[in-house]
Design a protein around this motif. Structure first.
Motif, short mmCIF file in Angstrom:
data_model
loop_
_atom_site.label_atom_id
_atom_site.label_comp_id
_atom_site.label_asym_id
_atom_site.label_seq_id
_atom_site.Cartn_x
_atom_site.Cartn_y
_atom_site.Cartn_z
N TRP A 1 14.09 132.01 72.79
CA TRP A 1 13.13 133.00 73.27
C TRP A 1 11.94 132.34 73.97
N LEU A 2 11.84 131.01 73.87
CA LEU A 2 10.80 130.31 74.61
C LEU A 2 11.10 130.22 76.11
N ALA A 3 12.37 130.42 76.49
CA ALA A 3 12.75 130.25 77.89
C ALA A 3 11.97 131.18 78.84
N PRO A 4 11.82 132.49 78.52
CA PRO A 4 11.07 133.36 79.44
C PRO A 4 9.58 133.02 79.52
N PRO B 1 6.84 147.09 91.47
CA PRO B 1 6.85 148.55 91.32
C PRO B 1 5.50 149.19 91.65
N ALA B 2 4.41 148.52 91.25
CA ALA B 2 3.10 149.08 91.54
C ALA B 2 2.81 149.13 93.03
N ALA B 3 3.38 148.20 93.78
CA ALA B 3 3.18 148.15 95.23
C ALA B 3 4.22 148.97 95.97
N GLY B 4 5.10 149.65 95.23
CA GLY B 4 6.12 150.44 95.88
C GLY B 4 7.25 149.61 96.44
N SER B 5 7.53 148.44 95.84
CA SER B 5 8.57 147.56 96.35
C SER B 5 9.54 147.19 95.24
N PRO B 6 10.52 148.06 94.96
CA PRO B 6 11.52 147.70 93.94
C PRO B 6 12.31 146.46 94.31
N ALA B 7 12.43 146.18 95.62
CA ALA B 7 13.14 144.97 96.03
C ALA B 7 12.42 143.73 95.54
N ALA B 8 11.09 143.73 95.65
CA ALA B 8 10.31 142.58 95.16
C ALA B 8 10.52 142.39 93.67
N ALA B 9 10.52 143.49 92.91
CA ALA B 9 10.73 143.40 91.47
C ALA B 9 12.13 142.84 91.17
N GLY B 10 13.12 143.26 91.95
CA GLY B 10 14.48 142.75 91.76
C GLY B 10 14.59 141.27 92.07
N PHE B 11 13.97 140.86 93.19
CA PHE B 11 13.98 139.43 93.52
C PHE B 11 13.27 138.62 92.44
N GLY B 12 12.13 139.12 91.99
CA GLY B 12 11.37 138.41 90.96
C GLY B 12 12.13 138.30 89.66
N ALA B 13 12.80 139.42 89.26
CA ALA B 13 13.57 139.39 88.02
C ALA B 13 14.72 138.40 88.11
N ALA B 14 15.39 138.36 89.28
CA ALA B 14 16.50 137.41 89.45
C ALA B 14 16.01 135.97 89.39
N ALA B 15 14.87 135.68 90.03
CA ALA B 15 14.31 134.33 90.00
C ALA B 15 13.88 133.95 88.60
N TRP B 16 13.26 134.88 87.89
CA TRP B 16 12.79 134.63 86.52
C TRP B 16 13.98 134.35 85.60
N LEU B 17 15.06 135.14 85.77
CA LEU B 17 16.26 134.93 84.97
C LEU B 17 16.87 133.56 85.25
N MET B 18 16.88 133.17 86.53
CA MET B 18 17.43 131.86 86.89
C MET B 18 16.58 130.74 86.30
N MET B 19 15.26 130.91 86.37
CA MET B 19 14.33 129.94 85.80
C MET B 19 14.59 129.77 84.30
N ALA B 20 14.65 130.89 83.59
CA ALA B 20 14.85 130.82 82.14
C ALA B 20 16.21 130.21 81.81
N GLY B 21 17.23 130.55 82.62
CA GLY B 21 18.56 130.01 82.36
C GLY B 21 18.62 128.51 82.52
N THR B 22 17.92 127.97 83.52
CA THR B 22 17.93 126.51 83.70
C THR B 22 17.14 125.79 82.62
N TYR B 23 16.26 126.52 81.92
CA TYR B 23 15.44 125.91 80.88
C TYR B 23 16.17 125.87 79.53
N VAL B 24 17.17 126.71 79.38
CA VAL B 24 17.88 126.81 78.11
C VAL B 24 18.47 125.48 77.65
#
Length: 397
Positions: free
Chosen positions: A351-354, A317-340
């Motif tokens: 809550w340790l997963a994120p 968002p700071a760089a004016g790229s909502p797409a980057a934030a969306g990609f990052g959020a999706a990857a972070w969610l996937m990462m946390a989900g595989t750690y569960v």
């Protein structure tokens, strides 16, 4: 133009991180699942002889919680324990004898091989001595287990039954490590998660694949396979000896299985970050074959896979790229989900997963520190011994 290029670069890096996670999720042997447990077992008609070899160096603090569990094994066949006192200064050998007198159970032999010669790690020199004593009994199987591992009463019986049923030459269980302090909760489940990512358990069990690994705390090894693979002589200089053992056996045509344990536990505490740091850093650079290019690739990979997602969420968002934030959020969610699943296996709060990116950053620093210590000549320092520049394990170069 420059602003557009920056936005595009941020978006592409975040998208690449998400693509990496999609591949890890589906293409890396389902490493994140925790359902690889001992395979189906049938009871042998006649239970084979087993010798248990326990290398021990300065283990007086943990032996009272581990050795009695080995002596108390409810095994229908003949079994015997050989504890090899590897130059301890804390009375490990005398304590082992006292525990055997107090608890009874399986026969115990305590011996010492003296200091290891050049080219041998201390643990493997102790294992060689113990295996030599055990072979005089002509056992069909050897159980190699560490002095900090506590076994349920039926552990040996279940391991032998699994090996017998599946025709396996190595049956190894990754002991459930202690998770009590705050740092252990943060770091220990991730340690097993990262290990499974490097060595997917499902791939290890497949014939015809090169992926091979074992967990040194609990390795049931068929004696014939050990002789064929020249264990431990062929891996005498290996710092990561469990992986080297599995590779040697599999390279010789043996069948290897590794999974998570249900009732095999490590009793060794790692209460401080310093303790966990030493555990990881002493062998991390050896895992990378002491290769600076592999180290650079590992740092870049850890950064892309684990650090980019949360950074993209903040920077996008700071760089004016909502797409980057969306990609990052999706990857972070996937990462946390595989750690569960791993957090559930260790009975830890979800809550340790994120927080996995922060733990991965710690592992990145530990790996770099491992390389720094190697080039300072300190190498894999452990319990008063330093292996400054150990040779590469066969098939690792």
């Amino acid at each position: 133009m420059g602003q557009t290029a920056r936005v595009s670069a941020v978006s592409w890096i975040a998208a690449l991180s998400l693509a990496a996670w999609l591949w890890l999720l589906l293409g890396q042997g389902f490493f994140w699942r925790t359902d690889v447990r001992l395979p189906p077992r049938e009871l042998p008609g006649a239970w084979p002889d087993v010798c248990v070899v326990v290398p021990a160096r300065d283990e007086a603090a943990v032996l009272p919680a581990s050795l009695p569990s080995l002596l108390a094994q409810d095994y229908p066949g003949r079994a015997e324990v050989f504890l090899v006192d590897d130059g301890s200064s804390d009375g490990t050998g005398d304590l082992a004898r006292a525990l055997a007198r107090r608890h009874g159970g399986l026969p115990l032999t305590v011996s010492s091989p003296g200091e290891p010669p050049a080219g041998w790690t201390g643990k493997l020199w102790a294992v060689r001595h113990g295996v030599g004593l055990a072979r005089a009994r002509a056992p069909e199987y050897l159980l190699l287990t560490d002095a900090d591992i506590a076994h349920a009463p039926d552990s040996l019986r279940q391991l032998v039954a699994a090996a017998h049923t599946g025709g396996l030459d190595v049956v190894s269980q990754m002991a459930r490590l202690r998770v009590a302090s705050a740092w252990e909760r943060l770091v220990v489940p991730a340690f097993v998660y990262f290990f499974a990512q490097l060595y997917p358990f499902r791939w290890i069990g497949r014939s015809g694949t090169r992926t091979a690994a074992a967990a040194g705390g609990c390795v049931l090894l068929r004696t014939e396979a050990a002789e064929r693979a020249r264990i431990p002589d062929a891996i005498r200089h290996a710092v990561i000896d469990d992986v080297a053992l599995a590779r040697a056996v599999k390279r010789g045509g043996g069948r290897v299985w590794l999974g998570l344990a249900d009732r095999v536990d490590s009793v060794r505490p790692y209460p401080r970050l310093h303790d966990l740091w030493r555990m990881v850093a002493r062998s991390a650079y050896a895992q990378l074959r002491h290769n600076p290019l592999v180290l650079a690739g590992t740092v870049a990979g850890l950064t892309l896979v684990y650090l980019v997602p949360p950074l993209a969420v903040v920077v996008g968002p700071a760089a004016g790229s909502p797409a980057a934030a969306g990609f990052g959020a999706a990857a972070w969610l996937m990462m946390a989900g595989t750690y569960v699943p791993m957090l559930r296996y260790y009975r830890q709060p979800l809550w340790l997963a994120p927080l996995l990116p922060f733990t991965a950053f710690l592992y990145l620093l530990m790996t770099v520190d491992s390389a720094v210590q190697h080039y300072r000549g300190r190498g894999a320092a452990w319990k008063g011994r330093t292996y400054a520049r150990p040779d590469a394990v066969p098939d690792e170069g």
